[in-house]
Design an enzyme around this catalytic site. Structure first.
Site, PDB file in Angstrom:
ATOM      1  N   LYS A  80       2.549  16.746 -13.590  1.00 55.48           N
ATOM      2  CA  LYS A  80       3.694  16.354 -12.769  1.00 55.48           C
ATOM      3  C   LYS A  80       4.943  16.773 -13.518  1.00 55.48           C
ATOM      4  CE  LYS A  80       4.397  13.806  -8.942  1.00 55.48           C
ATOM      5  NZ  LYS A  80       3.605  13.583  -7.752  1.00 55.48           N
ATOM      6  N   GLY A 181       4.279   0.148   8.121  1.00 55.51           N
ATOM      7  CA  GLY A 181       5.017   1.400   7.949  1.00 55.51           C
ATOM      8  C   GLY A 181       4.490   2.497   8.850  1.00 55.51           C
ATOM      9  N   VAL A 182       5.239   2.761   9.930  1.00 57.58           N
ATOM     10  CA  VAL A 182       4.803   3.828  10.847  1.00 57.58           C
ATOM     11  C   VAL A 182       5.768   5.013  10.720  1.00 57.58           C
ATOM     12  CG1 VAL A 182       3.305   2.770  12.540  1.00 57.58           C
ATOM     13  CG2 VAL A 182       5.743   2.319  12.684  1.00 57.58           C
ATOM     14  N   GLY A 183       5.892   5.496   9.476  1.00 54.27           N
ATOM     15  CA  GLY A 183       6.691   6.694   9.191  1.00 54.27           C
ATOM     16  C   GLY A 183       5.821   7.919   9.381  1.00 54.27           C
ATOM     17  N   ASN A 184       5.947   8.878   8.487  1.00 50.49           N
ATOM     18  CA  ASN A 184       5.192  10.128   8.653  1.00 50.49           C
ATOM     19  C   ASN A 184       3.685   9.909   8.700  1.00 50.49           C
ATOM     20  OD1 ASN A 184       7.379  11.936   8.789  1.00 50.49           O
ATOM     21  ND2 ASN A 184       7.659  11.757   6.580  1.00 50.49           N
ATOM     22  N   VAL A 185       3.146   9.257   7.687  1.00 45.68           N
ATOM     23  CA  VAL A 185       1.688   9.080   7.643  1.00 45.68           C
ATOM     24  C   VAL A 185       1.240   8.003   8.624  1.00 45.68           C
ATOM     25  CG1 VAL A 185      -0.298   8.531   6.196  1.00 45.68           C
ATOM     26  CG2 VAL A 185       1.616   9.785   5.213  1.00 45.68           C
ATOM     27  N   TYR A 187       2.445   6.894  11.374  1.00 47.12           N
ATOM     28  CA  TYR A 187       2.472   7.299  12.782  1.00 47.12           C
ATOM     29  C   TYR A 187       1.269   8.187  13.116  1.00 47.12           C
ATOM     30  CZ  TYR A 187       3.697   9.918  16.954  1.00 47.12           C
ATOM     31  OH  TYR A 187       3.647  10.512  18.180  1.00 47.12           O
TER      32      TYR A 187
END
Ligand code: NAD
Length: 356
Positions: A80, A181-185, A187
């Site tokens: 990283k 959490g219904v953000g990118n992932v 949703y």
């Protein structure tokens, strides 16, 4: 901080400090383990309170990537990088190109990608100086694009492996899934579940994202603090870390926890408690590996079908961890570490043999 003591404790291979006076670049590349292959891991651009915090973040995240890639069955090691600075004000072409030249100097021991604070355009700039970068907009390698749909697909597959264990059937139709959490992932995960006929209970602090899930996925919205006690079969944390803790676990009514968020357990004892309660917990870095599996496909010349077939194996990876946890009577988070470590050790041993 005592860097060598920390490196020794967790067996890090290399830490590279990169400085360029012209661009003001201050970056750290941490390479934890390259037994399985080059160290792949994103580049975080962040305003750290001090240098120790930046070093520790790079080290911690690099080690996490070793385990994630190993448990995902990838031939990749863990690394990283972090760039110290404000992602809003400190980005420039010359800074990312300077960073690209440092990566090039490592000759493929480390491959960078997007992370918090960096985007596709930044990867494109890095790409002007090195081929050892994934997630660029176009290249001879092809581009894997936004990782979230792949991560969500992997989570859905991993959830099915848990369902087979809990109910002897991987079909999720008729089951109720509570998504935090219904953000990118979240949703995209909700979409897979909705299409399959599952019922959804969702929460989000972002009104727009919440409304989208209610309208498009027929989900029932609840307040953020109500999601833990929701009457559901499965809890899918897809927002924040440390949400499985002494306060939230007693509220849970579910039989399965399977979501994309990183570092879901606040402390290891919370993982022990889930085992005691008989709740099947899909370890975060095993079930959310779809994004890295997808981006890793770029290294062979990106092929979407092949990448998604590979992401589908998250099912097998989660199943393997659950099986080991059962056999050895240990919590799943411990089994996940063992699966990763055993693979690294066995392949490492193999590479010492049969040398022509
Ligand atoms: P995102 O920012 O698109 O979505 C997160 C959502 O959670 C947002 O809608 C946000 O408003 C909501 N949220 C934040 N705090 C909340 C709270 N207290 N209660 C309820 N909702 C809250 O992020 P994402 O890309 O969907 O990622 C979700 C999680 O999965 C993160 O923890 C991320 O680190 C992890 N993850 C993502 C990927 C990926 O491919 N995107 C891969 C691996 C892990």
């Amino acid at each position: 901080m005592e860097i060598f003591s920390y490196m020794e404790k967790y067996a890090y291979e290399q830490v590279v400090f990169c400085h360029d006076k012209t661009s003001g670049l201050k970056a750290i590349v941490a390479i934890h383990n390259t037994t399985l292959g080059p160290a792949l891991g994103g580049c975080r651009f962040w305003t750290y309170p001090n240098e120790d915090a930046a070093i520790l973040d790079a080290l911690r995240l690099a080690r996490g990537m070793t385990y994630k890639s190993a448990a995902a069955g990838l031939n990749l090691g863990g690394g990283k990088s972090v760039i110290i600075g404000n992602p809003r004000t400190d980005k420039s072409e010359v800074l990312f190109r300077a960073f690209g030249r440092f990566i090039e100097s490592l000759q493929g021991r480390y491959i960078t990608a997007e992370d918090v604070g960096t985007n596709v355009a930044d990867m494109d700039t890095i790409h002007q100086e090195t081929e050892f970068v994934a997630g660029v907009s176009s290249s001879t390698h092809g581009s894997s694009g936004d990782p979230s749909p792949a991560t969500a697909f992997g989570v859905w597959r991993g959830m099915k492996a848990c369902a087979r264990e809990a109910w002897g059937d991987e079909d999720l139709s008729g089951k109720t899934v509570a998504i935090q959490g219904v953000g990118n992932v979240g949703y995209h995960l909700g979409k897979h579940l909705h299409d399959e006929g599952a019922k959804l209970i969702v929460t989000d602090i972002n009104e727009q994202n919440l409304e989208r899930a209610v309208k498009e996925l027929g989900a029932k919205a609840v307040k953020p603090e109500e999601i833990f006690g929701a009457k559901a079969d499965i809890f899918a944390p897809c927002a924040l870390g440390a949400i499985l803790n002494a306060e939230t676990i007693p509220q849970l009514k579910v039989q399965i926890i399977a979501g994309s968020a990183n570092n879901q357990l606040k402390e290891e004892k919370d993982g022990d408690e889930l085992q005691r309660l008989g709740i099947i917990y899909a370890p975060d870095y095993v079930i959310n590996a779809g994004g890295v599996i997808n981006v890793a496909d770029e290294l062979q010349g990106y092929n979407r079908d092949r990448a998604m077939k590979r992401v589908a194996t998250v099912y097998d990876n989660v199943a393997k961890v659950i099986k080991m946890a059962k056999e050895r009577k240990i919590p799943t988070y411990k089994a996940a570490d063992l699966v990763a470590e055993e693979r690294i050790n066995k392949i490492g041993e193999l590479h010492k043999k049969f040398i022509p």
